[in-house]
Design a protein around this motif. Structure first.
Motif, PDB file in Angstrom:
ATOM      1  N   THR A   1       0.827  -1.209   0.000  1.00 55.00           N
ATOM      2  CA  THR A   1       0.000   0.000   0.000  1.00 55.00           C
ATOM      3  C   THR A   1       0.861   1.259   0.000  1.00 55.00           C
ATOM      4  OG1 THR A   1      -0.177   0.159   2.404  1.00 55.00           O
ATOM      5  CG2 THR A   1      -1.800  -1.234   1.273  1.00 55.00           C
TER       6      THR A   1
ATOM      7  N   SER B   1      -1.118   4.494  -0.282  1.00 57.18           N
ATOM      8  CA  SER B   1      -2.084   5.594  -0.183  1.00 57.18           C
ATOM      9  C   SER B   1      -1.918   6.405   1.096  1.00 57.18           C
ATOM     10  CB  SER B   1      -3.513   5.057  -0.262  1.00 57.18           C
ATOM     11  OG  SER B   1      -3.788   4.191   0.823  1.00 57.18           O
ATOM     12  N   HIS B   2      -1.387   5.776   2.130  1.00 55.30           N
ATOM     13  CA  HIS B   2      -1.221   6.428   3.431  1.00 55.30           C
ATOM     14  C   HIS B   2       0.102   5.966   4.037  1.00 55.30           C
ATOM     15  CE1 HIS B   2      -5.575   6.355   2.759  1.00 55.30           C
ATOM     16  NE2 HIS B   2      -5.625   7.427   3.519  1.00 55.30           N
TER      17      HIS B   2
ATOM     18  N   SER C   1      -4.648   1.513   0.572  1.00 52.97           N
ATOM     19  CA  SER C   1      -4.700   0.905  -0.756  1.00 52.97           C
ATOM     20  C   SER C   1      -3.389   1.143  -1.498  1.00 52.97           C
ATOM     21  CB  SER C   1      -5.852   1.513  -1.571  1.00 52.97           C
ATOM     22  OG  SER C   1      -7.088   1.284  -0.946  1.00 52.97           O
TER      23      SER C   1
ATOM     24  N   THR D   1      -2.992   2.945  -4.142  1.00 48.28           N
ATOM     25  CA  THR D   1      -2.903   4.370  -4.482  1.00 48.28           C
ATOM     26  C   THR D   1      -3.928   5.158  -3.691  1.00 48.28           C
ATOM     27  OG1 THR D   1      -4.547   4.270  -6.256  1.00 48.28           O
ATOM     28  CG2 THR D   1      -2.253   3.775  -6.870  1.00 48.28           C
ATOM     29  N   LYS D   2      -3.667   6.452  -3.531  1.00 44.91           N
ATOM     30  CA  LYS D   2      -4.607   7.347  -2.860  1.00 44.91           C
ATOM     31  C   LYS D   2      -5.897   7.432  -3.678  1.00 44.91           C
ATOM     32  CE  LYS D   2      -5.335  10.747   0.265  1.00 44.91           C
ATOM     33  NZ  LYS D   2      -6.738  10.494   0.535  1.00 44.91           N
ATOM     34  N   TYR D   3      -5.753   7.451  -4.996  1.00 43.95           N
ATOM     35  CA  TYR D   3      -6.909   7.515  -5.891  1.00 43.95           C
ATOM     36  C   TYR D   3      -7.820   6.305  -5.679  1.00 43.95           C
ATOM     37  CZ  TYR D   3      -9.337   8.212 -10.378  1.00 43.95           C
ATOM     38  OH  TYR D   3     -10.276   8.411 -11.349  1.00 43.95           O
TER      39      TYR D   3
ATOM     40  N   ASP E   1      -7.977   4.400  -3.072  1.00 44.62           N
ATOM     41  CA  ASP E   1      -8.517   4.459  -1.718  1.00 44.62           C
ATOM     42  C   ASP E   1      -9.716   5.412  -1.668  1.00 44.62           C
ATOM     43  OD1 ASP E   1      -7.384   3.172   0.862  1.00 44.62           O
ATOM     44  OD2 ASP E   1      -8.076   5.142   1.529  1.00 44.62           O
ATOM     45  N   ASP E   2      -9.543   6.609  -2.238  1.00 43.12           N
ATOM     46  CA  ASP E   2     -10.615   7.611  -2.237  1.00 43.12           C
ATOM     47  C   ASP E   2     -11.866   7.083  -2.938  1.00 43.12           C
ATOM     48  OD1 ASP E   2      -8.961   9.366  -0.898  1.00 43.12           O
ATOM     49  OD2 ASP E   2      -8.459  10.547  -2.675  1.00 43.12           O
TER      50      ASP E   2
END
Length: 191
Positions: free
Chosen positions: A26, A28-29, A142, A144-146, A148-149
């Motif tokens: 991951t 994303s964070h 996730s 990517t942040k994308y 995840d969002d």
């Protein structure tokens, strides 16, 4: 008290695939923060005495074992974890689905790795099956942040409540002066 409030008496917690290998995928964070929140969530559940279900996917493969802290905090849940053979949607795995039903709670707190796969699809099914679901967004991540969002937006649109670990602590505590409130304040470093 508001009828939608989650309490130790009406909620259960599902921690999905907080596995060493899976977490390493991951981006994303900050994964150290996600791990710290997973540990905090487990401690909240243990302190509040709520039913907790752990599950893994293919832990003998690259996904690896659950983070070791979960075994220390939740030894019984760890020993009884549901080991899925690779089924993406945990709710499609009959043993996991039966275990969720056996918890006897309609309010579920869910967190896992990855948000966009291992959390998204079971949460959508849980909602379809009549559960109320809160997703701990800061205890999930996730690739990517994308991704995840988009997963969080899709779950929220389907009826899940997106929240943070600290929001759950406050929801359970109600009053910091109570025995549970005091325990949760210590877990959250509010002391």
């Amino acid at each position: 008290m508001h009828k939608n409030v989650y309490t130790p008496d009406n909620a259960a917690m599902l921690l999905i695939d907080h596995q060493v290998g899976t977490m390493s995928w991951t981006h994303s964070h900050d994964i150290n923060l996600v791990k710290a929140n997973a540990i905090k969530l487990a401690k909240i559940g243990a302190a509040a005495g709520i039913p907790i279900l752990l599950t893994t996917s293919m832990e003998d493969q690259v996904q690896g074992p659950l983070i070791s802290e979960l075994e220390e905090i939740l030894p019984e849940a760890f020993a009884n974890r549901i080991r899925r053979p690779g089924i993406v949607n945990a709710m499609h795995h009959q043993e996991f689905n039966d275990a969720v039903k056996a918890l006897g709670r309609k309010k579920l707190i869910v967190a896992g790795i990855t948000t966009e796969i291992c959390v998204l699809f079971p949460v959508l099914q849980m909602l379809d099956e009549g559960y109320e679901v809160q997703v701990a967004a800061d205890t999930s991540a996730s690739r990517t942040k994308y991704g995840d969002d988009l997963a969080l937006r899709r779950m929220e649109k389907a009826g899940a409540v997106i929240m943070t670990t600290d929001q759950l602590i406050s929801e359970f505590a109600i009053d910091w002066r109570t025995p549970l409130g005091s325990k949760l304040a210590i877990i959250n470093n509010y002391n």
